[in-house]
Design an enzyme around this catalytic site. Structure first.
Site, mmCIF file in Angstrom:
data_model
loop_
_atom_site.group_PDB
_atom_site.id
_atom_site.type_symbol
_atom_site.label_atom_id
_atom_site.label_comp_id
_atom_site.label_asym_id
_atom_site.label_seq_id
_atom_site.Cartn_x
_atom_site.Cartn_y
_atom_site.Cartn_z
ATOM 1 C CE1 TYR A 136 -40.572 -63.523 -69.721
ATOM 2 C CE2 TYR A 136 -40.826 -65.054 -71.584
ATOM 3 C CZ TYR A 136 -40.230 -64.029 -70.830
ATOM 4 O OH TYR A 136 -39.583 -63.150 -71.832
ATOM 5 C CE LYS A 167 -41.759 -60.462 -70.401
ATOM 6 N NZ LYS A 167 -41.316 -59.088 -70.153
#
Length: 311
Positions: free
Chosen positions: A172, A176
């Site tokens: 993640y 991001k």
């Protein structure tokens, strides 16, 4: 209705906005806020679980129904952002329903948290495909239309898990951080076509409330404060960025934490060392690294940096 209740013209009147992952949470509130401010909205959501499994057209259609109940215009789309062809259909839905596309909100995402040394290839791949590839695919599908009409606007969701760091989220966090770099590159490449691209790092911790201890009055009060960080708090910034009122805002990274809005720094050199004769591995170890060590960054997590409770 062309004006808000206080007779102020609506901020995104007539704009066509695609919001991915809009069947719930942050995306739903952004879609509703866009509609309240006059946008025609494509509500995209495949109806999957937090980890990306399943498919259900219900959530997207439910938000469309909410928008229509408000007197707005919206259509549902259940295509996945993680594939280029299906992402193209998301943009095509806007063109078919409303004849144009003005704003992309790349909000769709999944989580498959795991400590790095235990993370599987599938867990890595699935998260990267939805967050980073998804942002690319949907943005790329809209880019020719934005270029042709010499206007357009991208709003991407990044995270402090990438900008700062967090445990158990290598997939993640990498995605991001990549989204932030993608946004900046889009802003640079497409500014000559009057196209803007910005990021929001949202704080909306409603799913975490159940795991926070509430054994004391102080802990209970803290949870009540954290509960104020609802997904709806993110929507005002998203609408403002989508509007022509933010025309001077491009290539930036913002954060929203309850009633606070942050502008994040972007990496720049903070210290340098120089040797006229050049460097050897030995002189790097004995001179360069010790000289810069006082400016090293700690191994912070998001919670270490944002250490105060929201107000």
């Amino acid at each position: 209705m062309s004006e808000t209740n206080n007779n102020i013209p609506r901020m995104v009147e007539g704009k066509v906005v695609v919001v991915t992952g809009a069947g719930g949470g942050i995306g739903r509130d952004i879609a509703l806020a866009m509609a309240r401010e006059g946008a025609k909205v494509v509500v995209n959501d495949i109806g999957a679980s937090v980890s990306g499994e399943g498919n259900d057209a219900g959530p997207a259609q439910a938000v469309v129904n909410e928008i229509k109940d408000l007197g707005g215009e919206a259509v549902a789309n259940t295509d996945s952002v993680s594939d280029a062809t299906s992402a193209g259909r998301i943009v095509q839905t806007a063109l078919d329903a409303f004849g144009r596309i003005d704003v992309i909100v790349n909000n769709a995402g999944i989580l498959r948290d795991r400590f790095f040394h235990k993370m599987s290839l599938d867990e890595w791949d699935a998260v990267i495909k939805v967050h980073l590839y998804g942002a690319f695919h949907v943005s790329r599908a809209a880019a020719p239309h934005f270029k042709e009409q010499t206007s357009g606007n991208y709003i991407h969701m990044t995270s402090t898990s990438g900008l700062i760091g967090n445990f158990g989220q290598a997939n993640y966090a990498a995605a991001k951080m990549g989204v932030a770099a993608l946004s900046k590159s889009i802003a640079l490449d497409m500014q000559k076509f009057n196209v803007r691209s910005n990021c929001i790092s949202p704080f909306a911790w409603s799913r975490m409330i159940g795991s926070i201890p509430t054994d004391t009055p102080e802990e209970q009060a803290r949870v009540e404060r954290i509960k104020q960080m609802t997904p709806a708090k993110i929507a005002p910034l998203a609408v403002a960025l989508a509007s022509d009122a933010s025309v001077q805002t491009n290539g930036q990274i913002f954060g929203v934490r309850n009633n606070e809005i942050f502008l994040f720094s972007q990496p720049r050199p903070i210290r340098s060392v120089h040797r006229g004769e050049g460097w050897t591995p030995q002189s790097v170890a004995s001179h360069a690294l010790p000289a810069m060590q006082a400016s090293y960054f700690d191994l912070d997590r998001s919670g270490d940096v944002f250490s105060w409770d929201p107000v």
